[in-house]
Every structure is written in C-alpha cells, then in structure tokens.
Motif scaffolding. Structure first.
Motif, PDB file in Angstrom:
ATOM      1  N   GLY A 254      10.617  34.549  55.762  1.00 24.48           N
ATOM      2  CA  GLY A 254      10.735  35.588  54.810  1.00 24.48           C
ATOM      3  C   GLY A 254       9.726  36.546  55.008  1.00 24.48           C
ATOM      4  N   ILE A 255       8.546  36.249  55.623  1.00 24.04           N
ATOM      5  CA  ILE A 255       7.464  37.269  55.429  1.00 24.04           C
ATOM      6  C   ILE A 255       7.443  38.038  56.702  1.00 24.04           C
ATOM      7  N   ASP A 256       7.380  39.353  56.618  1.00 20.24           N
ATOM      8  CA  ASP A 256       7.325  40.258  57.822  1.00 20.24           C
ATOM      9  C   ASP A 256       5.932  40.137  58.335  1.00 20.24           C
ATOM     10  N   GLY A 257       5.739  39.549  59.435  1.00 19.32           N
ATOM     11  CA  GLY A 257       4.461  39.136  60.077  1.00 19.32           C
ATOM     12  C   GLY A 257       3.595  40.312  60.659  1.00 19.32           C
ATOM     13  N   ASN A 258       4.335  41.350  61.146  1.00 20.23           N
ATOM     14  CA  ASN A 258       3.836  42.449  61.777  1.00 20.23           C
ATOM     15  C   ASN A 258       3.480  43.288  60.564  1.00 20.23           C
ATOM     16  N   ALA A 259       4.021  43.567  59.466  1.00 18.69           N
ATOM     17  CA  ALA A 259       3.623  44.136  58.295  1.00 18.69           C
ATOM     18  C   ALA A 259       2.572  43.588  57.521  1.00 18.69           C
ATOM     19  N   LEU A 260       2.106  42.179  57.478  1.00 17.46           N
ATOM     20  CA  LEU A 260       1.323  41.600  56.881  1.00 17.46           C
ATOM     21  C   LEU A 260      -0.162  41.784  57.747  1.00 17.46           C
ATOM     22  N   ILE A 261       0.201  41.805  59.046  1.00 12.95           N
ATOM     23  CA  ILE A 261      -1.183  41.731  59.714  1.00 12.95           C
ATOM     24  C   ILE A 261      -1.462  43.356  59.847  1.00 12.95           C
ATOM     25  N   GLY A 262      -0.430  44.301  59.919  1.00  9.03           N
ATOM     26  CA  GLY A 262      -0.965  45.564  60.057  1.00  9.03           C
ATOM     27  C   GLY A 262      -1.592  46.072  58.662  1.00  9.03           C
ATOM     28  N   ALA A 263      -1.070  45.528  57.487  1.00  4.53           N
ATOM     29  CA  ALA A 263      -1.519  45.921  56.281  1.00  4.53           C
ATOM     30  C   ALA A 263      -3.222  45.236  56.062  1.00  4.53           C
ATOM     31  N   PHE A 264      -3.188  43.818  56.626  1.00  2.00           N
ATOM     32  CA  PHE A 264      -4.600  43.400  56.624  1.00  2.00           C
ATOM     33  C   PHE A 264      -5.622  44.156  57.504  1.00  2.00           C
ATOM     34  N   ALA A 265      -5.103  44.940  58.663  1.00  2.00           N
ATOM     35  CA  ALA A 265      -5.862  45.396  59.629  1.00  2.00           C
ATOM     36  C   ALA A 265      -6.505  46.931  58.727  1.00  2.00           C
ATOM     37  N   GLY A 266      -5.383  47.406  58.288  1.00  2.94           N
ATOM     38  CA  GLY A 266      -5.727  48.986  57.393  1.00  2.94           C
ATOM     39  C   GLY A 266      -6.597  48.484  56.343  1.00  2.94           C
ATOM     40  N   ALA A 267      -6.519  47.516  55.542  1.00  2.21           N
ATOM     41  CA  ALA A 267      -7.301  47.105  54.558  1.00  2.21           C
ATOM     42  C   ALA A 267      -8.696  47.103  54.879  1.00  2.21           C
ATOM     43  N   THR A 268      -8.891  46.009  56.145  1.00  2.87           N
ATOM     44  CA  THR A 268     -10.102  45.777  56.444  1.00  2.87           C
ATOM     45  C   THR A 268     -10.975  46.819  56.943  1.00  2.87           C
ATOM     46  N   LEU A 269     -10.048  47.789  57.553  1.00  3.00           N
ATOM     47  CA  LEU A 269     -10.909  48.996  58.127  1.00  3.00           C
ATOM     48  C   LEU A 269     -11.517  49.824  56.955  1.00  3.00           C
ATOM     49  N   PHE A 270     -10.660  50.165  55.992  1.00  2.00           N
ATOM     50  CA  PHE A 270     -11.293  50.443  54.658  1.00  2.00           C
ATOM     51  C   PHE A 270     -12.375  50.101  54.113  1.00  2.00           C
ATOM     52  N   VAL A 271     -12.181  48.619  54.161  1.00  2.00           N
ATOM     53  CA  VAL A 271     -13.447  47.826  53.429  1.00  2.00           C
ATOM     54  C   VAL A 271     -14.527  47.794  54.293  1.00  2.00           C
ATOM     55  N   VAL A 272     -14.544  47.945  55.448  1.00  2.00           N
ATOM     56  CA  VAL A 272     -15.764  48.009  56.419  1.00  2.00           C
ATOM     57  C   VAL A 272     -16.077  49.367  56.218  1.00  2.00           C
ATOM     58  N   SER A 273     -15.365  50.400  56.285  1.00  2.00           N
ATOM     59  CA  SER A 273     -16.111  51.824  56.023  1.00  2.00           C
ATOM     60  C   SER A 273     -16.640  52.004  54.705  1.00  2.00           C
ATOM     61  N   ALA A 274     -16.189  51.182  53.675  1.00  2.00           N
ATOM     62  CA  ALA A 274     -16.529  51.485  52.213  1.00  2.00           C
ATOM     63  C   ALA A 274     -17.991  51.018  51.897  1.00  2.00           C
ATOM     64  N   LYS A 275     -18.918  51.084  52.754  1.00  5.02           N
ATOM     65  CA  LYS A 275     -20.432  50.393  52.626  1.00  5.02           C
ATOM     66  C   LYS A 275     -21.112  50.765  51.392  1.00  5.02           C
ATOM     67  N   SER A 276     -20.783  51.605  50.696  1.00  8.65           N
ATOM     68  CA  SER A 276     -21.555  52.100  49.339  1.00  8.65           C
ATOM     69  C   SER A 276     -20.698  51.357  48.206  1.00  8.65           C
ATOM     70  N   LEU A 277     -19.712  50.757  48.025  1.00 14.07           N
ATOM     71  CA  LEU A 277     -19.162  49.883  47.157  1.00 14.07           C
ATOM     72  C   LEU A 277     -19.590  48.366  47.085  1.00 14.07           C
ATOM     73  N   PRO A 278     -19.959  47.917  45.956  1.00 11.86           N
ATOM     74  CA  PRO A 278     -20.328  46.625  45.792  1.00 11.86           C
ATOM     75  C   PRO A 278     -19.324  45.752  46.366  1.00 11.86           C
ATOM     76  N   LEU A 279     -19.898  44.452  46.763  1.00  8.74           N
ATOM     77  CA  LEU A 279     -19.018  43.569  47.535  1.00  8.74           C
ATOM     78  C   LEU A 279     -17.805  43.224  46.650  1.00  8.74           C
ATOM     79  N   TRP A 280     -17.831  43.050  45.489  1.00  8.02           N
ATOM     80  CA  TRP A 280     -16.695  42.498  44.770  1.00  8.02           C
ATOM     81  C   TRP A 280     -15.754  43.448  44.477  1.00  8.02           C
ATOM     82  N   GLN A 281     -16.204  44.819  44.489  1.00  8.01           N
ATOM     83  CA  GLN A 281     -15.088  45.998  44.441  1.00  8.01           C
ATOM     84  C   GLN A 281     -14.288  45.923  45.641  1.00  8.01           C
ATOM     85  N   ARG A 282     -15.161  45.833  46.929  1.00  8.00           N
ATOM     86  CA  ARG A 282     -14.526  45.786  48.140  1.00  8.00           C
ATOM     87  C   ARG A 282     -13.418  44.787  48.182  1.00  8.00           C
TER      88      ARG A 282
END
Length: 118
Positions: free
Chosen positions: A25-53
């Motif tokens: 029932g979980i779309d694996g492609n969508a879940l992995i794609g969403a995680f990759a996109g979120a990770t890209l944002f979190v890695v690029s947001a170095k000015s934010l504190p860790l808890w906020q990221r």
C-alpha cells in the motif's frame, strides 16, 4: 569537523525509509523520491539549527509523498518518484519563502473594512 548529521545518523533513517517502501500500500517510488528531495533541502539549509532541519525533513517527506499523485496527474511527469522528489525539494523552499513574504505584508486594511486606496 563532521557535522552532527553524519553517516552514522543518516544510515538508520535511510534504512527505515527503504523498509517502509516495502510495505504493501506504500508507493515506494514516491516515498524514496520524497525522502531524496527532503534530504537535498535539509543538506542545503546549513544556516538552520539541526532540530529545525529535522522537522523540515519530516514535513517535506510527507508533503512530497502526498503531492506526487497530483503532480503525475497534472504534469507530463510519469514517475511518482520524480514527482515526489520535486515536490519535497521545491515545495518546502517555496512555502518558506511565502511565509517570509507574508510577514512583511500590511493586512491592516482587513480590520478597517476595505483596501488601502478605497
């Protein structure tokens, strides 16, 4: 010096996402794609504190996963993984920019009952 989000903390999270993608029932492609996109944002947001990221990572994964079917239906994108990646990476960035812009808006005219030039 290595950042607190080193390989030792990223591997369990990635493994958890990979295992969740195997659930029925979980779309694996969508879940992995969403995680990759979120990770890209979190890695690029170095000015934010860790808890906020970390909070933005969760919000971005959920938003990207939920937006993927709508993007596939609306745009000429055929993979839910790509749609979720774009939605999670771009969605949180655009939302944060809109929140910052809205702080500078003058909405006092709503309380006065009409637009400023009326």
């Amino acid at each position: 010096m290595a950042e607190p989000t080193s390989l030792s903390s990223a591997v369990p999270v990635a493994a958890g996402v990979g295992l969740a993608a195997l659930l029925p029932g979980i779309d694996g492609n969508a879940l992995i794609g969403a995680f990759a996109g979120a990770t890209l944002f979190v890695v690029s947001a170095k000015s934010l504190p860790l808890w906020q990221r970390a909070v933005y990572l969760v919000v971005s994964v959920v938003a990207g996963y939920l937006a993927a079917p709508d993007i596939v239906r609306s745009l000429p994108v055929f993979s839910t993984g790509v749609a979720a990646f774009v939605a999670s990476a771009v969605g949180i960035t655009v939302t944060l920019a809109l929140i910052e812009k809205s702080r500078s808006l003058d909405l006092g005219w709503l309380r006065r009952g009409g637009p400023p030039n009326a």
